[in-house]
Write a protein that holds these residues in place. Sequence first.
Motif, PDB file in Angstrom:
ATOM      1  N   THR A 141      42.566  35.580  30.594  1.00 11.41           N
ATOM      2  CA  THR A 141      43.664  34.799  31.170  1.00 11.41           C
ATOM      3  C   THR A 141      43.423  33.308  30.960  1.00 11.41           C
ATOM      4  O   THR A 141      44.375  32.538  30.781  1.00 11.41           O
ATOM      5  CB  THR A 141      43.856  35.115  32.665  1.00 11.41           C
ATOM      6  N   GLU A 145      36.419  42.287  35.667  1.00  8.66           N
ATOM      7  CA  GLU A 145      36.972  41.109  36.332  1.00  8.66           C
ATOM      8  C   GLU A 145      36.607  39.851  35.557  1.00  8.66           C
ATOM      9  O   GLU A 145      37.418  38.935  35.408  1.00  8.66           O
ATOM     10  CB  GLU A 145      36.457  41.017  37.762  1.00  8.66           C
ATOM     11  N   SER A 146      35.392  39.802  35.023  1.00  9.15           N
ATOM     12  CA  SER A 146      34.978  38.661  34.207  1.00  9.15           C
ATOM     13  C   SER A 146      35.766  38.617  32.904  1.00  9.15           C
ATOM     14  O   SER A 146      36.178  37.543  32.450  1.00  9.15           O
ATOM     15  CB  SER A 146      33.478  38.756  33.918  1.00  9.15           C
ATOM     16  N   ASP A 159      32.276  47.319  38.436  1.00  8.16           N
ATOM     17  CA  ASP A 159      33.581  47.953  38.626  1.00  8.16           C
ATOM     18  C   ASP A 159      33.473  49.457  38.835  1.00  8.16           C
ATOM     19  O   ASP A 159      34.484  50.130  39.056  1.00  8.16           O
ATOM     20  CB  ASP A 159      34.477  47.697  37.411  1.00  8.16           C
ATOM     21  N   TYR A 173      43.355  45.011  36.368  1.00  6.35           N
ATOM     22  CA  TYR A 173      42.936  43.733  35.804  1.00  6.35           C
ATOM     23  C   TYR A 173      44.027  43.085  34.956  1.00  6.35           C
ATOM     24  O   TYR A 173      43.910  41.914  34.599  1.00  6.35           O
ATOM     25  CB  TYR A 173      41.660  43.932  34.983  1.00  6.35           C
ATOM     26  N   SER A 214      31.632  43.353  33.186  1.00  9.36           N
ATOM     27  CA  SER A 214      32.493  43.191  34.366  1.00  9.36           C
ATOM     28  C   SER A 214      33.923  42.989  33.904  1.00  9.36           C
ATOM     29  O   SER A 214      34.231  41.984  33.260  1.00  9.36           O
ATOM     30  CB  SER A 214      32.039  41.983  35.195  1.00  9.36           C
ATOM     31  N   ARG A 265      38.780  39.816  32.482  1.00 10.89           N
ATOM     32  CA  ARG A 265      40.137  39.381  32.862  1.00 10.89           C
ATOM     33  C   ARG A 265      40.198  37.869  33.013  1.00 10.89           C
ATOM     34  O   ARG A 265      41.123  37.209  32.519  1.00 10.89           O
ATOM     35  CB  ARG A 265      40.554  40.048  34.179  1.00 10.89           C
ATOM     36  N   SER A 266      39.207  37.302  33.672  1.00 13.88           N
ATOM     37  CA  SER A 266      39.179  35.858  33.868  1.00 13.88           C
ATOM     38  C   SER A 266      39.108  35.120  32.539  1.00 13.88           C
ATOM     39  O   SER A 266      39.816  34.123  32.322  1.00 13.88           O
ATOM     40  CB  SER A 266      37.985  35.487  34.755  1.00 13.88           C
ATOM     41  N   THR A 304      42.266  50.004  33.357  1.00 13.30           N
ATOM     42  CA  THR A 304      42.282  48.530  33.325  1.00 13.30           C
ATOM     43  C   THR A 304      43.502  47.936  34.020  1.00 13.30           C
ATOM     44  O   THR A 304      43.656  46.716  34.050  1.00 13.30           O
ATOM     45  CB  THR A 304      42.237  48.018  31.873  1.00 13.30           C
TER      46      THR A 304
END
Length: 315
Positions: free
Chosen positions: A72, A65-66, A106, A305, A63, A68-69, A302
Amino acid sequence: MQHTIVMTGASRGIGRVAAEHILRRSPDVHLLVVARGPSGARSVAELGAGGHAVSHVPADLGSLESVRSAATGIRGRLERGELPPLRGFVGNAGVQYTNALTETPDGFEATFAVNVLANHLFVRLLQDRFTAPARIVITASDTHFGDFKHNMGMVPGPSWKSPDVLARTGAFPGPGTAAGGRTAYSTSKLAVIHLVHEYARRLPAGIDAVAYNPGFVPGTGLARDAGPLTRFAMRCVLPMTALKPFATGRRAAGRRLADVVLGTTRAPSGSYVDRDRVDRSSRESYDKRREGELWEAAERLTAAYTAGADPSRTT
Protein backbone atom coordinates in the motif's frame (compact mmCIF):
# COMPACT_ATOMS: atom_id res chain seq x y z
CA MET A 1 10.50 5.82 -20.71
CA GLN A 2 11.21 5.76 -17.00
CA HIS A 3 9.46 3.01 -15.09
CA THR A 4 9.50 1.18 -11.77
CA ILE A 5 10.30 -2.46 -11.07
CA VAL A 6 9.52 -3.78 -7.58
CA MET A 7 11.77 -6.63 -6.48
CA THR A 8 12.01 -8.94 -3.48
CA GLY A 9 15.13 -10.96 -2.80
CA ALA A 10 17.47 -8.38 -4.34
CA SER A 11 19.82 -8.14 -1.37
CA ARG A 12 21.78 -11.34 -1.93
CA GLY A 13 22.30 -14.34 -4.18
CA ILE A 14 20.92 -14.45 -7.69
CA GLY A 15 18.58 -11.55 -6.93
CA ARG A 16 21.50 -9.24 -6.21
CA VAL A 17 23.20 -10.23 -9.47
CA ALA A 18 19.91 -9.76 -11.36
CA ALA A 19 19.39 -6.32 -9.82
CA GLU A 20 22.85 -5.22 -10.94
CA HIS A 21 22.15 -6.41 -14.50
CA ILE A 22 18.73 -4.74 -14.60
CA LEU A 23 20.14 -1.38 -13.55
CA ARG A 24 23.13 -1.56 -15.84
CA ARG A 25 21.20 -2.68 -18.91
CA SER A 26 18.06 -0.58 -18.40
CA PRO A 27 19.05 2.92 -17.23
CA ASP A 28 15.41 4.08 -17.25
CA VAL A 29 14.51 1.68 -14.42
CA HIS A 30 13.78 2.82 -10.89
CA LEU A 31 14.41 -0.35 -8.87
CA LEU A 32 12.33 -0.52 -5.70
CA VAL A 33 13.87 -3.10 -3.40
CA VAL A 34 11.65 -4.81 -0.82
CA ALA A 35 13.84 -5.97 2.05
CA ARG A 36 13.82 -6.60 5.77
CA GLY A 37 15.92 -4.71 8.29
CA PRO A 38 19.13 -2.88 7.40
CA SER A 39 19.72 -4.93 4.23
CA GLY A 40 17.34 -2.66 2.31
CA ALA A 41 19.21 0.56 3.04
CA ARG A 42 22.53 -1.18 2.39
CA SER A 43 21.28 -2.50 -0.96
CA VAL A 44 20.12 0.98 -1.98
CA ALA A 45 23.54 2.45 -1.21
CA GLU A 46 25.41 -0.28 -3.07
CA LEU A 47 23.09 -0.69 -6.07
CA GLY A 48 22.61 3.06 -6.41
CA ALA A 49 26.32 3.72 -6.81
CA GLY A 50 27.00 5.34 -10.15
CA GLY A 51 23.74 7.22 -10.26
CA HIS A 52 21.26 4.35 -10.62
CA ALA A 53 17.72 5.04 -9.38
CA VAL A 54 17.17 2.72 -6.43
CA SER A 55 14.98 2.98 -3.35
CA HIS A 56 13.59 0.53 -0.84
CA VAL A 57 10.54 -0.26 1.22
CA PRO A 58 10.90 -2.34 4.40
CA ALA A 59 8.91 -5.55 4.69
CA ASP A 60 9.05 -8.89 6.45
CA LEU A 61 7.67 -11.34 3.89
CA GLY A 62 6.80 -13.71 6.71
CA SER A 63 4.13 -11.25 7.87
CA LEU A 64 1.23 -10.56 5.52
CA GLU A 65 0.47 -7.41 7.49
CA SER A 66 3.99 -6.21 6.72
CA VAL A 67 3.53 -7.12 3.04
CA ARG A 68 0.23 -5.22 3.00
CA SER A 69 1.90 -2.17 4.49
CA ALA A 70 4.72 -2.28 1.95
CA ALA A 71 2.40 -2.76 -1.04
CA THR A 72 0.00 0.00 0.00
CA GLY A 73 2.97 2.30 0.56
CA ILE A 74 4.17 1.58 -2.98
CA ARG A 75 0.65 2.23 -4.31
CA GLY A 76 0.63 5.59 -2.55
CA ARG A 77 4.00 6.61 -3.99
CA LEU A 78 2.83 5.66 -7.48
CA GLU A 79 -0.44 7.55 -7.11
CA ARG A 80 1.37 10.68 -5.90
CA GLY A 81 3.81 10.54 -8.80
CA GLU A 82 6.78 9.93 -6.52
CA LEU A 83 7.67 6.86 -8.60
CA PRO A 84 7.56 6.43 -12.38
CA PRO A 85 4.91 4.06 -13.78
CA LEU A 86 5.02 0.48 -12.50
CA ARG A 87 6.08 -1.99 -15.19
CA GLY A 88 7.35 -4.98 -13.23
CA PHE A 89 7.22 -7.09 -10.09
CA VAL A 90 9.91 -9.68 -9.35
CA GLY A 91 9.06 -12.15 -6.58
CA ASN A 92 12.52 -13.64 -6.12
CA ALA A 93 12.68 -14.01 -2.34
CA GLY A 94 12.13 -17.52 -1.03
CA VAL A 95 12.68 -19.57 2.12
CA GLN A 96 13.29 -23.19 2.99
CA TYR A 97 13.06 -24.32 6.60
CA THR A 98 14.33 -27.42 8.36
CA ASN A 99 10.77 -28.32 9.36
CA ALA A 100 7.17 -27.77 8.33
CA LEU A 101 6.15 -26.43 11.74
CA THR A 102 7.41 -22.84 11.56
CA GLU A 103 4.42 -20.52 11.87
CA THR A 104 4.13 -16.87 10.85
CA PRO A 105 2.53 -14.20 13.05
CA ASP A 106 -0.57 -14.57 10.84
CA GLY A 107 -0.84 -18.29 11.69
CA PHE A 108 0.34 -19.68 8.34
CA GLU A 109 3.07 -22.21 7.65
CA ALA A 110 6.07 -20.03 6.94
CA THR A 111 7.26 -21.62 3.67
CA PHE A 112 3.83 -21.34 2.06
CA ALA A 113 3.34 -17.83 3.46
CA VAL A 114 6.59 -16.42 2.04
CA ASN A 115 6.87 -18.37 -1.21
CA VAL A 116 3.19 -18.24 -2.19
CA LEU A 117 0.92 -15.92 -0.20
CA ALA A 118 3.32 -12.96 0.04
CA ASN A 119 3.79 -12.95 -3.74
CA HIS A 120 0.05 -13.24 -4.31
CA LEU A 121 -0.68 -10.35 -1.96
CA PHE A 122 1.87 -8.13 -3.72
CA VAL A 123 0.42 -9.01 -7.14
CA ARG A 124 -3.15 -8.33 -6.10
CA LEU A 125 -2.46 -5.09 -4.23
CA LEU A 126 -0.34 -3.69 -7.07
CA GLN A 127 -2.41 -5.09 -9.93
CA ASP A 128 -4.30 -1.92 -10.82
CA ARG A 129 -1.13 0.19 -10.56
CA PHE A 130 0.67 -1.59 -13.42
CA THR A 131 1.16 0.25 -16.70
CA ALA A 132 1.12 -2.09 -19.68
CA PRO A 133 3.18 -3.68 -20.98
CA ALA A 134 4.18 -5.05 -17.60
CA ARG A 135 5.72 -8.29 -16.42
CA ILE A 136 5.44 -10.29 -13.20
CA VAL A 137 8.26 -12.79 -12.65
CA ILE A 138 8.22 -15.26 -9.77
CA THR A 139 11.16 -17.55 -9.05
CA ALA A 140 10.28 -21.23 -9.16
CA SER A 141 12.48 -24.32 -8.70
CA ASP A 142 13.55 -27.62 -10.26
CA THR A 143 12.34 -29.31 -7.09
CA HIS A 144 8.71 -29.17 -8.24
CA PHE A 145 9.46 -32.05 -10.64
CA GLY A 146 10.17 -34.33 -7.70
CA ASP A 147 12.56 -36.65 -9.55
CA PHE A 148 16.25 -37.50 -9.30
CA LYS A 149 17.07 -35.92 -12.65
CA HIS A 150 16.03 -32.47 -11.46
CA ASN A 151 17.19 -32.40 -7.83
CA MET A 152 19.71 -35.26 -7.44
CA GLY A 153 17.65 -36.67 -4.58
CA MET A 154 18.45 -33.70 -2.34
CA VAL A 155 14.84 -32.51 -1.93
CA PRO A 156 11.69 -34.67 -1.71
CA GLY A 157 9.13 -34.04 -4.42
CA PRO A 158 5.97 -32.03 -3.81
CA SER A 159 3.04 -33.57 -1.96
CA TRP A 160 -0.04 -31.66 -3.04
CA LYS A 161 -2.96 -31.23 -0.66
CA SER A 162 -5.82 -28.79 -0.29
CA PRO A 163 -4.38 -25.25 -0.17
CA ASP A 164 -6.08 -24.76 3.19
CA VAL A 165 -4.00 -27.67 4.52
CA LEU A 166 -0.79 -26.50 2.84
CA ALA A 167 -1.20 -23.06 4.40
CA ARG A 168 -1.01 -24.49 7.93
CA THR A 169 1.79 -26.21 9.83
CA GLY A 170 2.07 -29.98 9.96
CA ALA A 171 0.79 -30.64 6.43
CA PHE A 172 3.36 -33.35 5.64
CA PRO A 173 4.64 -36.55 7.25
CA GLY A 174 7.49 -35.90 9.66
CA PRO A 175 6.66 -32.20 9.94
CA GLY A 176 9.39 -31.65 12.51
CA THR A 177 12.12 -33.02 10.24
CA ALA A 178 14.27 -31.52 7.50
CA ALA A 179 12.47 -33.78 5.00
CA GLY A 180 9.17 -32.22 6.06
CA GLY A 181 10.60 -28.74 5.54
CA ARG A 182 11.99 -29.60 2.14
CA THR A 183 8.69 -31.13 1.08
CA ALA A 184 7.01 -27.88 2.09
CA TYR A 185 9.53 -26.06 -0.10
CA SER A 186 9.07 -28.18 -3.25
CA THR A 187 5.29 -28.06 -2.82
CA SER A 188 5.34 -24.28 -2.48
CA LYS A 189 7.33 -24.01 -5.72
CA LEU A 190 4.75 -26.18 -7.49
CA ALA A 191 2.12 -23.78 -6.14
CA VAL A 192 4.05 -20.84 -7.64
CA ILE A 193 3.73 -22.37 -11.11
CA HIS A 194 0.03 -23.08 -10.57
CA LEU A 195 -0.53 -19.42 -9.65
CA VAL A 196 1.44 -18.15 -12.64
CA HIS A 197 -0.85 -20.17 -14.90
CA GLU A 198 -3.87 -18.68 -13.18
CA TYR A 199 -2.46 -15.14 -13.37
CA ALA A 200 -2.08 -15.57 -17.13
CA ARG A 201 -5.80 -16.34 -17.33
CA ARG A 202 -7.08 -13.69 -14.92
CA LEU A 203 -4.86 -10.62 -15.03
CA PRO A 204 -5.71 -7.81 -17.47
CA ALA A 205 -4.23 -7.84 -20.95
CA GLY A 206 -0.73 -6.38 -21.01
CA ILE A 207 0.27 -7.79 -17.61
CA ASP A 208 2.26 -10.96 -18.24
CA ALA A 209 3.20 -13.50 -15.57
CA VAL A 210 6.19 -15.83 -15.92
CA ALA A 211 7.77 -18.48 -13.67
CA TYR A 212 11.58 -18.56 -13.75
CA ASN A 213 13.59 -21.61 -12.71
CA PRO A 214 17.27 -20.83 -12.09
CA GLY A 215 18.16 -24.49 -11.58
CA PHE A 216 20.08 -25.66 -8.54
CA VAL A 217 22.21 -22.70 -7.45
CA PRO A 218 24.64 -23.66 -4.66
CA GLY A 219 26.14 -21.02 -2.44
CA THR A 220 23.02 -18.87 -1.96
CA GLY A 221 21.37 -18.06 1.36
CA LEU A 222 18.46 -20.45 0.86
CA ALA A 223 19.71 -22.87 3.54
CA ARG A 224 20.49 -20.18 6.10
CA ASP A 225 18.00 -21.73 8.55
CA ALA A 226 19.49 -25.22 8.18
CA GLY A 227 21.85 -26.96 10.58
CA PRO A 228 25.59 -26.18 10.61
CA LEU A 229 26.56 -29.21 8.48
CA THR A 230 24.05 -28.37 5.75
CA ARG A 231 25.05 -24.69 5.80
CA PHE A 232 28.72 -25.67 5.46
CA ALA A 233 27.93 -27.96 2.51
CA MET A 234 25.84 -25.32 0.76
CA ARG A 235 28.46 -22.62 1.30
CA CYS A 236 31.73 -24.49 0.76
CA VAL A 237 31.19 -27.86 -0.92
CA LEU A 238 28.19 -27.59 -3.23
CA PRO A 239 29.39 -24.44 -5.04
CA MET A 240 31.91 -26.72 -6.77
CA THR A 241 28.97 -28.55 -8.39
CA ALA A 242 28.12 -25.38 -10.32
CA LEU A 243 30.42 -26.75 -12.99
CA LYS A 244 28.13 -29.77 -13.41
CA PRO A 245 25.21 -29.84 -15.92
CA PHE A 246 22.48 -30.00 -13.25
CA ALA A 247 23.72 -26.91 -11.38
CA THR A 248 23.90 -23.21 -12.23
CA GLY A 249 26.40 -20.64 -11.02
CA ARG A 250 25.05 -17.67 -9.08
CA ARG A 251 26.12 -15.10 -11.65
CA ALA A 252 24.67 -17.02 -14.59
CA ALA A 253 21.39 -17.56 -12.74
CA GLY A 254 21.14 -13.88 -11.84
CA ARG A 255 21.88 -12.75 -15.38
CA ARG A 256 19.21 -15.09 -16.71
CA LEU A 257 16.68 -13.77 -14.20
CA ALA A 258 17.41 -10.26 -15.47
CA ASP A 259 16.93 -11.52 -19.04
CA VAL A 260 13.43 -12.71 -18.13
CA VAL A 261 12.54 -9.51 -16.27
CA LEU A 262 13.73 -7.25 -19.09
CA GLY A 263 12.16 -9.37 -21.83
CA THR A 264 15.48 -10.36 -23.41
CA THR A 265 14.27 -13.92 -22.94
CA ARG A 266 10.97 -13.92 -24.79
CA ALA A 267 8.35 -15.71 -22.72
CA PRO A 268 4.57 -15.50 -23.20
CA SER A 269 2.33 -15.02 -20.19
CA GLY A 270 1.92 -18.19 -18.18
CA SER A 271 5.18 -19.71 -19.38
CA TYR A 272 7.94 -21.46 -17.48
CA VAL A 273 11.50 -20.36 -18.21
CA ASP A 274 14.02 -23.05 -17.39
CA ARG A 275 17.32 -21.20 -16.98
CA ASP A 276 17.52 -19.44 -20.37
CA ARG A 277 14.63 -20.81 -22.42
CA VAL A 278 10.91 -21.41 -22.28
CA ASP A 279 10.17 -25.06 -21.52
CA ARG A 280 7.50 -27.32 -20.08
CA SER A 281 7.26 -27.53 -16.33
CA SER A 282 6.29 -30.85 -14.72
CA ARG A 283 3.24 -32.74 -15.91
CA GLU A 284 1.72 -32.27 -12.44
CA SER A 285 1.99 -28.48 -12.75
CA TYR A 286 -0.70 -28.34 -15.46
CA ASP A 287 -3.96 -28.84 -13.59
CA LYS A 288 -6.67 -26.21 -14.12
CA ARG A 289 -8.87 -27.52 -11.34
CA ARG A 290 -6.03 -27.36 -8.84
CA GLU A 291 -4.97 -23.92 -10.09
CA GLY A 292 -8.48 -22.53 -9.65
CA GLU A 293 -8.69 -24.03 -6.18
CA LEU A 294 -5.36 -22.45 -5.23
CA TRP A 295 -6.44 -19.05 -6.59
CA GLU A 296 -9.65 -19.11 -4.57
CA ALA A 297 -7.79 -20.14 -1.42
CA ALA A 298 -5.10 -17.48 -1.88
CA GLU A 299 -7.81 -14.86 -2.37
CA ARG A 300 -9.60 -15.97 0.78
CA LEU A 301 -6.46 -16.28 2.91
CA THR A 302 -5.25 -12.80 1.95
CA ALA A 303 -8.67 -11.10 1.93
CA ALA A 304 -8.18 -9.50 5.32
CA TYR A 305 -5.05 -7.76 4.01
CA THR A 306 -6.56 -6.45 0.77
CA ALA A 307 -9.64 -5.02 2.48
CA GLY A 308 -9.67 -1.24 2.19
CA ALA A 309 -6.85 -1.11 -0.36
CA ASP A 310 -9.40 -1.24 -3.21
CA PRO A 311 -7.28 -3.10 -5.76
CA SER A 312 -9.18 -3.92 -8.94
CA ARG A 313 -10.56 -7.43 -8.61
CA THR A 314 -10.99 -10.07 -11.27
CA THR A 315 -13.13 -13.18 -11.10
